[in-house]
Scaffold this motif. Structure first.
Motif, mmCIF file in Angstrom:
data_model
loop_
_atom_site.group_PDB
_atom_site.id
_atom_site.type_symbol
_atom_site.label_atom_id
_atom_site.label_comp_id
_atom_site.label_asym_id
_atom_site.label_seq_id
_atom_site.Cartn_x
_atom_site.Cartn_y
_atom_site.Cartn_z
ATOM 1 N N UNK A 1 34.635 17.087 64.291
ATOM 2 C CA UNK A 1 34.268 16.282 63.132
ATOM 3 C C UNK A 1 33.208 15.258 63.540
ATOM 4 N N UNK A 2 32.016 15.283 62.892
ATOM 5 C CA UNK A 2 30.956 14.325 63.275
ATOM 6 C C UNK A 2 31.309 12.879 62.936
ATOM 7 N N UNK A 3 32.116 12.664 61.880
ATOM 8 C CA UNK A 3 32.491 11.311 61.472
ATOM 9 C C UNK A 3 33.703 10.849 62.274
ATOM 10 N N UNK A 4 33.452 9.974 63.239
ATOM 11 C CA UNK A 4 34.548 9.490 64.075
ATOM 12 C C UNK A 4 35.036 8.105 63.635
ATOM 13 N N UNK A 5 34.498 7.609 62.524
ATOM 14 C CA UNK A 5 34.937 6.325 62.014
ATOM 15 C C UNK A 5 36.131 6.499 61.073
ATOM 16 N N UNK A 6 36.088 7.540 60.263
ATOM 17 C CA UNK A 6 37.137 7.786 59.277
ATOM 18 C C UNK A 6 38.261 8.610 59.894
ATOM 19 N N UNK A 7 39.490 8.407 59.435
ATOM 20 C CA UNK A 7 40.600 9.227 59.926
ATOM 21 C C UNK A 7 40.438 10.673 59.466
ATOM 22 N N UNK A 8 40.942 11.602 60.257
ATOM 23 C CA UNK A 8 40.860 13.031 59.954
ATOM 24 C C UNK A 8 42.241 13.505 59.513
ATOM 25 N N UNK A 9 42.313 14.175 58.362
ATOM 26 C CA UNK A 9 43.585 14.665 57.839
ATOM 27 C C UNK A 9 43.531 16.177 57.689
ATOM 28 N N UNK A 10 44.658 16.842 57.928
ATOM 29 C CA UNK A 10 44.689 18.302 57.813
ATOM 30 C C UNK A 10 46.109 18.798 57.582
ATOM 31 N N UNK A 11 46.243 19.812 56.726
ATOM 32 C CA UNK A 11 47.491 20.561 56.587
ATOM 33 C C UNK A 11 47.401 21.793 57.484
ATOM 34 N N UNK A 12 48.483 22.094 58.180
ATOM 35 C CA UNK A 12 48.512 23.276 59.039
ATOM 36 C C UNK A 12 49.816 24.028 58.825
ATOM 37 N N UNK A 13 49.688 25.310 58.514
ATOM 38 C CA UNK A 13 50.862 26.179 58.418
ATOM 39 C C UNK A 13 51.233 26.611 59.833
ATOM 40 N N UNK A 14 52.440 26.247 60.265
ATOM 41 C CA UNK A 14 52.912 26.542 61.616
ATOM 42 C C UNK A 14 54.193 27.367 61.533
ATOM 43 N N UNK A 15 54.632 27.953 62.635
ATOM 44 C CA UNK A 15 55.823 28.816 62.592
ATOM 45 C C UNK A 15 57.065 28.142 62.022
ATOM 46 N N UNK A 16 57.166 26.803 62.139
ATOM 47 C CA UNK A 16 58.358 26.104 61.641
ATOM 48 C C UNK A 16 58.122 25.425 60.303
ATOM 49 N N UNK A 17 56.974 25.689 59.656
ATOM 50 C CA UNK A 17 56.708 25.113 58.345
ATOM 51 C C UNK A 17 55.297 24.561 58.241
ATOM 52 N N UNK A 18 55.013 23.960 57.109
ATOM 53 C CA UNK A 18 53.698 23.352 56.888
ATOM 54 C C UNK A 18 53.772 21.865 57.219
ATOM 55 N N UNK A 19 52.795 21.410 58.000
ATOM 56 C CA UNK A 19 52.750 20.008 58.436
ATOM 57 C C UNK A 19 51.412 19.386 58.047
ATOM 58 N N UNK A 20 51.468 18.099 57.746
ATOM 59 C CA UNK A 20 50.263 17.313 57.512
ATOM 60 C C UNK A 20 50.093 16.388 58.706
ATOM 61 N N UNK A 21 48.868 16.277 59.194
ATOM 62 C CA UNK A 21 48.600 15.411 60.347
ATOM 63 C C UNK A 21 47.402 14.522 60.080
ATOM 64 N N UNK A 22 47.442 13.338 60.654
ATOM 65 C CA UNK A 22 46.292 12.447 60.664
ATOM 66 C C UNK A 22 45.901 12.225 62.122
ATOM 67 N N UNK A 23 44.626 12.377 62.423
ATOM 68 C CA UNK A 23 44.155 12.318 63.806
ATOM 69 C C UNK A 23 42.944 11.406 63.924
ATOM 70 N N UNK A 24 42.807 10.837 65.097
ATOM 71 C CA UNK A 24 41.652 9.988 65.380
ATOM 72 C C UNK A 24 41.348 10.075 66.865
ATOM 73 N N UNK A 25 40.081 9.961 67.222
ATOM 74 C CA UNK A 25 39.669 10.031 68.627
ATOM 75 C C UNK A 25 39.526 8.623 69.180
ATOM 76 N N UNK A 26 40.082 8.404 70.360
ATOM 77 C CA UNK A 26 39.924 7.139 71.083
ATOM 78 C C UNK A 26 39.341 7.418 72.454
#
Length: 489
Positions: A371-396
């Motif tokens: 993701x080129x924008x490292x100022x804003x938080x990154x959000x994503x839904x991911x379908x995984x073997x144990x269900x669907x999860x939402x994550x928020x990620x940021x680079x430090x």
């Protein structure tokens, strides 16, 4: 193990999904009812009830109450912690073994659980697995002792929801003693806390390279670096030194105690930086607005994003009733730290350790690096073997390079978080090698025998783990440092 918050777990652990599924099936069978009959009485799909009985999904309390009524049993019978006996116990253990990392590493298909499968056959498979486990443990070198200790420590943390009330109380008492009135802990109050505990602070330029701080207990001195490492809060280094003293733990006797003491020290330091009462009130207000965000906690208490993410996982399940997971992942995709109590499936080795494993490239923890924008938080839904999860990620960024910090929760709880409206989606079948570990067949065929990469191997990979009480610390250097800086009588 020392008597500590991490060493004590809840005696009344919640019944696991596999055992609960067996009790569901046993009570239904005893009542002479079919899957379809019970499902219709409860108002759920037959397939959903089947998944519950197979221990592949956790049931809601309302569902359990309805099922108990349908089969003529009490909820207490259904949730009984009494151990299973006979065939049911064998089936639960086989399912647990076949879902574990050691069995997965063998690359053989699981044995289907059918009525025609004899008890003796199941017992034989379990005995073979136990022997494999024993051989793996015996062959493990010294570094694997640390990995096993870390795996057990993570299991203990999960059992407590990553929340330790004893340490929260200690932090509250210390803050009260120095007159903290709420909000972020200032550097001035951190220094006053050191004075309250009988320490003077000394900033030096020759601190041993293997240490973050050195405490002279004889003379009541804490030595700190003149310059703080990039990405590290100067308050954190001081508070961790103070926490180590406050906890009063003796010198660790093994790696398990060393890791336990490190987790407790970090926890207490974080509880001082982000006091529980203030943080919980802040988070509860955000939940009411459906605006939970790690970056808001970071900004409100003037800490790093990683510290805020850690603290959020301490408090989210205990006070907000939200299960969560946490990851710290390098730019190469290597897992550095992880915690979960929401059933997400981390990559593991055969012994269950997650540190050093590669995270699926389809997870938000890896996608955020593109993701080129490292100022804003990154959000994503991911379908995984144990269900669907939402994550928020940021680079430090830190002294060791760039890391992504991620906090995630199951789909059912995303309604409380800002960023839930994201349209970013991913699908991961890891740990299946077909997900992202194995190259596409046409690409693999194209380059078969025509490529030879040169691996980058860190020197520490082949080194044995130091056996000192504080692994990685040069004792000769530290003691020489203390001798140079000790006050003259």
């Amino acid at each position: 193990m020392l008597d500590s918050p991490l060493a004590r777990t809840h005696a009344d652990e919640v019944i696991d999904a596999l055992t609960l599924g067996q009790r569901l099936r046993a009570l239904r069978t005893a009542a002479g009812l079919t899957l379809a009959e019970v499902a219709e009485a409860v108002g759920i799909a037959t397939s959903h009830l089947s998944v519950l009985e197979n221990g592949k999904r956790e049931a809601k309390l309302s569902e359990l109450q309805a099922i108990a009524r349908a089969v003529g049993a009490s909820l207490d019978e259904l949730l009984s912690a009494a151990p299973l006996t006979g065939r049911a116990a064998l089936e639960v253990e086989l399912a647990r073994v076949q879902a574990g990392p050691l069995f997965a590493s063998l690359g053989i298909p699981p044995l289907p659980l059918r009525k025609s499968l004899s008890d003796e056959a199941i017992a034989t498979v379990l005995a073979l697995h136990a022997e494999l486990q024993r051989v793996h443990s015996e062959r493990a070198a010294t570094p694997e002792e640390a990995r096993r200790a870390n795996t057990e420590l993570r299991r203990t943390m999960r059992a407590r929801g990553n929340y330790f009330g004893e340490l929260e109380k200690q932090a509250a008492d210390l803050l009260k003693a120095v007159g903290h009135e709420g909000g972020p802990l200032s550097q001035r109050l951190a220094a006053e806390l050191a004075a309250h505990l009988g320490f003077t602070l000394h900033y030096v330029g020759d601190l041993p390279a293997s240490t973050r701080s050195v405490t002279d207990l004889e003379h009541g001195r804490i030595y700190l670096p003149v310059q703080t490492a990039p990405g590290r809060d100067a308050r954190t280094t001081l508070l961790q030194a103070l926490a180590g003293h406050v906890l009063g733990r003796s010198e660790p006797r093994d790696y398990a105690e060393f890791l336990t003491q490190r987790v407790e020290t970090n926890y207490l330091a974080a509880a001082l930086l982000i006091p529980e009462a203030d943080a919980v009130a802040f988070l509860q207000r955000a939940k009411q607005r459906r605006e939970l965000a790690v970056e808001d906690l970071r900004d409100a208490f003037a800490v790093s994003y990683e510290t805020a993410a850690h603290r959020f996982t301490n408090l989210a399940t205990e006070h907000l009733e939200i299960p969560v997971h946490f990851l710290k992942v390098s730019s190469q995709g290597v897992l550095a730290k992880a915690y979960e109590n929401d059933s997400v499936q981390f990559p593991t080795d055969a012994l269950g350790a997650v540190e050093g494993q590669l995270v699926c490239r389809k997870w938000s923890a890896r996608q955020v690096f593109d993701e080129p924008d490292r100022f804003s938080p990154y959000h994503q839904y991911t379908d995984k073997p144990t269900g669907t999860y939402w994550c928020t990620s940021r680079i430090e960024a830190g002294a060791g390079g760039d890391f992504s910090i991620s906090v995630g929760t199951p789909f059912a709880h995303v309604k409380w978080f800002r960023g839930r409206e994201t349209d970013r989606r991913g699908a991961s079948t890891c740990p299946s090698p077909e997900c992202c570990r194995r190259a596409p067949a046409d690409l693999a065929a194209r380059w078969s025998g025509r490529a030879r990469p040169q691996a980058r191997i860190h020197a520490s990979l082949l080194a044995t783990l130091p056996t000192e009480s504080f692994p990685g610390v040069d004792q000769t250097e530290v003691l020489g440092f203390l001798e140079r800086h000790a006050p003259t009588p």
